[in-house]
Design a protein around this motif. Structure first.
Motif, PDB file in Angstrom:
ATOM      1  N   ALA A   1       0.844  -1.198   0.000  1.00  0.00           N
ATOM      2  CA  ALA A   1       0.000   0.000   0.000  1.00  0.00           C
ATOM      3  C   ALA A   1       0.878   1.248   0.000  1.00  0.00           C
ATOM      4  O   ALA A   1       1.836   1.331   0.780  1.00  0.00           O
ATOM      5  CB  ALA A   1      -0.890   0.020   1.238  1.00  0.00           C
ATOM      6  N   PRO A   2       0.560   2.234  -0.857  1.00  0.00           N
ATOM      7  CA  PRO A   2       1.402   3.432  -0.931  1.00  0.00           C
ATOM      8  C   PRO A   2       1.379   4.260   0.347  1.00  0.00           C
ATOM      9  O   PRO A   2       2.337   4.968   0.638  1.00  0.00           O
ATOM     10  CB  PRO A   2       0.824   4.221  -2.111  1.00  0.00           C
ATOM     11  N   ALA A   3       0.284   4.177   1.113  1.00  0.00           N
ATOM     12  CA  ALA A   3       0.188   5.007   2.323  1.00  0.00           C
ATOM     13  C   ALA A   3       1.218   4.599   3.379  1.00  0.00           C
ATOM     14  O   ALA A   3       1.470   5.349   4.320  1.00  0.00           O
ATOM     15  CB  ALA A   3      -1.223   4.918   2.910  1.00  0.00           C
ATOM     16  N   LEU A   4       1.836   3.427   3.231  1.00  0.00           N
ATOM     17  CA  LEU A   4       2.876   3.041   4.197  1.00  0.00           C
ATOM     18  C   LEU A   4       4.108   3.918   4.025  1.00  0.00           C
ATOM     19  O   LEU A   4       4.882   4.092   4.955  1.00  0.00           O
ATOM     20  CB  LEU A   4       3.283   1.574   4.018  1.00  0.00           C
ATOM     21  N   ARG A   5       4.296   4.458   2.824  1.00  0.00           N
ATOM     22  CA  ARG A   5       5.504   5.223   2.484  1.00  0.00           C
ATOM     23  C   ARG A   5       6.733   4.424   2.920  1.00  0.00           C
ATOM     24  O   ARG A   5       7.533   4.853   3.761  1.00  0.00           O
ATOM     25  CB  ARG A   5       5.520   6.626   3.135  1.00  0.00           C
ATOM     26  N   LEU A   6       6.888   3.271   2.343  1.00  0.00           N
ATOM     27  CA  LEU A   6       7.979   2.383   2.737  1.00  0.00           C
ATOM     28  C   LEU A   6       8.607   1.748   1.490  1.00  0.00           C
ATOM     29  O   LEU A   6       7.896   1.271   0.602  1.00  0.00           O
ATOM     30  CB  LEU A   6       7.422   1.295   3.669  1.00  0.00           C
ATOM     31  N   GLY A   7       9.919   1.765   1.459  1.00  0.00           N
ATOM     32  CA  GLY A   7      10.641   1.147   0.356  1.00  0.00           C
ATOM     33  C   GLY A   7      12.022   0.733   0.834  1.00  0.00           C
ATOM     34  O   GLY A   7      12.301   0.758   2.039  1.00  0.00           O
ATOM     35  N   TRP A   8      12.871   0.369  -0.131  1.00  0.00           N
ATOM     36  CA  TRP A   8      14.216  -0.053   0.247  1.00  0.00           C
ATOM     37  C   TRP A   8      15.190   0.163  -0.903  1.00  0.00           C
ATOM     38  O   TRP A   8      14.792   0.394  -2.039  1.00  0.00           O
ATOM     39  CB  TRP A   8      14.228  -1.518   0.690  1.00  0.00           C
ATOM     40  N   MET A   9      16.442   0.069  -0.536  1.00  0.00           N
ATOM     41  CA  MET A   9      17.522   0.147  -1.506  1.00  0.00           C
ATOM     42  C   MET A   9      18.376  -1.094  -1.297  1.00  0.00           C
ATOM     43  O   MET A   9      18.485  -1.546  -0.158  1.00  0.00           O
ATOM     44  CB  MET A   9      18.359   1.364  -1.117  1.00  0.00           C
ATOM     45  N   VAL A  10      18.947  -1.641  -2.367  1.00  0.00           N
ATOM     46  CA  VAL A  10      20.001  -2.637  -2.216  1.00  0.00           C
ATOM     47  C   VAL A  10      21.261  -1.963  -2.741  1.00  0.00           C
ATOM     48  O   VAL A  10      21.329  -1.612  -3.927  1.00  0.00           O
ATOM     49  CB  VAL A  10      19.715  -3.934  -3.006  1.00  0.00           C
ATOM     50  N   ALA A  11      22.208  -1.726  -1.845  1.00  0.00           N
ATOM     51  CA  ALA A  11      23.382  -0.924  -2.206  1.00  0.00           C
ATOM     52  C   ALA A  11      24.628  -1.567  -1.624  1.00  0.00           C
ATOM     53  O   ALA A  11      24.541  -2.359  -0.672  1.00  0.00           O
ATOM     54  CB  ALA A  11      23.212   0.492  -1.658  1.00  0.00           C
ATOM     55  N   PRO A  12      25.807  -1.249  -2.149  1.00  0.00           N
ATOM     56  CA  PRO A  12      27.041  -1.767  -1.556  1.00  0.00           C
ATOM     57  C   PRO A  12      27.126  -1.343  -0.078  1.00  0.00           C
ATOM     58  O   PRO A  12      26.944  -0.146   0.222  1.00  0.00           O
ATOM     59  CB  PRO A  12      28.142  -1.094  -2.376  1.00  0.00           C
ATOM     60  N   PRO A  13      27.388  -2.274   0.861  1.00  0.00           N
ATOM     61  CA  PRO A  13      27.385  -1.937   2.283  1.00  0.00           C
ATOM     62  C   PRO A  13      28.307  -0.775   2.632  1.00  0.00           C
ATOM     63  O   PRO A  13      27.996   0.008   3.526  1.00  0.00           O
ATOM     64  CB  PRO A  13      27.867  -3.224   2.965  1.00  0.00           C
ATOM     65  N   ALA A  14      29.403  -0.624   1.894  1.00  0.00           N
ATOM     66  CA  ALA A  14      30.350   0.452   2.216  1.00  0.00           C
ATOM     67  C   ALA A  14      29.719   1.842   2.063  1.00  0.00           C
ATOM     68  O   ALA A  14      30.193   2.808   2.667  1.00  0.00           O
ATOM     69  CB  ALA A  14      31.577   0.343   1.312  1.00  0.00           C
ATOM     70  N   LEU A  15      28.663   1.943   1.244  1.00  0.00           N
ATOM     71  CA  LEU A  15      28.033   3.257   1.026  1.00  0.00           C
ATOM     72  C   LEU A  15      26.989   3.591   2.082  1.00  0.00           C
ATOM     73  O   LEU A  15      26.569   4.742   2.224  1.00  0.00           O
ATOM     74  CB  LEU A  15      27.340   3.296  -0.344  1.00  0.00           C
ATOM     75  N   LEU A  16      26.540   2.571   2.824  1.00  0.00           N
ATOM     76  CA  LEU A  16      25.388   2.785   3.705  1.00  0.00           C
ATOM     77  C   LEU A  16      25.597   3.866   4.784  1.00  0.00           C
ATOM     78  O   LEU A  16      24.674   4.652   5.035  1.00  0.00           O
ATOM     79  CB  LEU A  16      24.923   1.458   4.333  1.00  0.00           C
ATOM     80  N   PRO A  17      26.777   3.965   5.412  1.00  0.00           N
ATOM     81  CA  PRO A  17      26.929   5.025   6.414  1.00  0.00           C
ATOM     82  C   PRO A  17      26.704   6.420   5.826  1.00  0.00           C
ATOM     83  O   PRO A  17      26.010   7.244   6.423  1.00  0.00           O
ATOM     84  CB  PRO A  17      28.380   4.850   6.900  1.00  0.00           C
ATOM     85  N   GLN A  18      27.245   6.682   4.616  1.00  0.00           N
ATOM     86  CA  GLN A  18      27.053   8.008   4.013  1.00  0.00           C
ATOM     87  C   GLN A  18      25.601   8.213   3.573  1.00  0.00           C
ATOM     88  O   GLN A  18      25.028   9.284   3.771  1.00  0.00           O
ATOM     89  CB  GLN A  18      27.973   8.174   2.801  1.00  0.00           C
ATOM     90  N   LEU A  19      25.014   7.167   3.014  1.00  0.00           N
ATOM     91  CA  LEU A  19      23.613   7.292   2.586  1.00  0.00           C
ATOM     92  C   LEU A  19      22.714   7.555   3.794  1.00  0.00           C
ATOM     93  O   LEU A  19      21.733   8.293   3.710  1.00  0.00           O
ATOM     94  CB  LEU A  19      23.156   6.016   1.848  1.00  0.00           C
TER      95      LEU A  19
END
Ligand SMILES: Cc1ncc(COP(=O)(O)O)c(C=O)c1O
Length: 402
Positions: A242-260
């Protein structure tokens, strides 16, 4: 009392001066008037929301006080997302998952992370307006490429820019069931895009809100299944839950996660713990596979009904895409038909709405003879009736110019 300042008198940042209310939202508001049969929005069918099991999941997590607290990204949700990605043909680990407040936030965070002010972006000429909006504050130089309505984005045109020395902050791909074009990138072009990204060291942002909503048997691998170095994947619960949850995800290299994480924190500190926990509990409850199968069956049926109605009622001069999944069909009418004017006529005469193609154009003037139709948010009967009514007006319009 002093009169409030007009927007022009307000000392807003330079980049906002050309900002108009989103054309798309404006049109959706017009077309949402009572009595209008609308193929305009991009909404899922509300009658298919899994309200009962979601209410149970919500009640369960609300018994725990910390569900209403600030909190870190929820590990239980990351585990569930790893499972969803496996269904999508992608093997990844919870350490690669970054929770977002919808795919739109994912796009915004990645744009802030990757694009310099005044930088360069290569973009399809007709593309999801949300992708254009996140670029605006950076006032980039945009180079456009065309999209083939059968094979998707013109990867050779991208390669030509890159070979000529241009660099894009990232390459944006709606690989499956493009919004608004309804086309999926061909298998060959998927490989070519990955090769170009690796050769020129440019990240690909794969925006995939419709990847689990494919109605044909043939499943093509997402870009992230072909490459885990340069592809950052964006997923969303908006269309599958449901769009009202406003929930999603990214799959990204773990090394980038702190900056993201820091970039995301600037926008909203964190995504709602309550919603993350409710989604994770719902996904763990075992209802999701049946729910997804129902969405696929119903939306697949609605797509087929719309395609058949287009064949039955639209004039021979019209061309349209045949989407493998998602929610949209793109229709091209002969040059000279102005779909913005046509919309006024179809609303006045037939009370049927769509989005004129120019609303998605990066270069002004493109898509004037095109329109986007949504098939997920109307019943099969309404689709057949609405397309017959639209076909009548379009037939008259083409009769006038041919
Ligand atoms: C291609 C595309 N990307 C992103 C989004 C936004 O998704 P979300 O609701 O998860 O922010 C949409 C919504 O329609 C979309 O079509």
């Amino acid at each position: 009392m002093n009169p409030s300042p007009s927007p022009a008198q307000f000392p807003s940042a330079n980049w906002t001066h050309g900002l108009k209310r989103s054309v798309l939202r404006q049109m959706i508001a017009v077309t949402a008037q009572p009595g209008i049969l609308s193929f305009a929005g991009g909404l899922p069918a509300p009658e298919l929301f899994p309200r009962e099991p979601f209410a149970e999941a919500m009640a369960q997590v609300l018994r725990e006080p910390l569900s209403l607290q600030y909190g870190p990204p929820q590990a239980a949700l990351k585990e569930q997302i790893v499972g969803l990605m496996a269904q999508r043909g992608v093997s990844c680990t919870p350490e690669q998952i970054f929770i977002t407040t919808g795919a739109q936030q994912g796009l915004d965070v990645l744009t802030r992370f990757l694009l310099n002010p005044g930088g360069t972006m290569i973009l399809e000429n007709i593309v999801y307006t949300g992708a254009q909006q996140v670029l605006a504050p950076f006032q980039p130089r945009i180079l456009t490429v065309p999209t083939d309505l059968q094979a998707g984005m013109d990867v050779k045109a991208i390669e030509a820019y890159l070979a000529g020395g241009e660099r894009s902050a990232y390459l944006y791909s709606i690989t499956e069931a493009h919004n608004p074009l309804g086309v999926s990138l061909s298998h060959t072009r998927r490989h070519q895009l990955i090769e170009a990204a690796a050769q020129y060291a440019i990240p690909i942002v794969e925006d995939d809100p419709y990847g689990l909503l494919v109605y044909d048997d043939e499943l093509l691998p997402p870009l992230r299944a072909l490459d885990d170095q340069w592809v950052i994947y964006l997923g969303s619960f908006s269309k599958i839950l449901a769009p009202a949850l406003r929930l999603g995800w990214m799959v990204a290299p773990p090394a980038l996660l702190p900056q993201l994480t820091v970039v995301k924190e600037m926008g909203d500190l964190e995504s709602s713990v309550l919603i993350q926990r409710a989604a994770a509990t719902f996904l763990a409850s075992g209802h999701f596979p049946e729910h997804l199968a129902r969405l696929r069956q119903e939306y697949g049926h609605r797509r087929d009904v719309m395609l058949q109605a287009l064949a039955d009622y639209f004039p021979a001069e019209a061309r349209w895409t045949r989407p493998r999944g998602g929610m949209f069909i793109w229709v091209e009418l002969p040059d000279g038909v102005d779909t913005a004017a046509l919309l006024e006529t179809t609303i006045a005469q037939e009370k049927v709405a769509f989005i004129p193609g120019h609303a998605f154009a990066v270069e002004p003037g493109c898509g004037r003879n095109c329109l986007r139709l949504n098939f997920s948010n109307a019943t099969a009967e309404k689709i057949e009736d609405g397309i017959a009514r639209l076909g009548r007006v379009i037939g008259e319009e083409i009769g006038k110019i041919c």
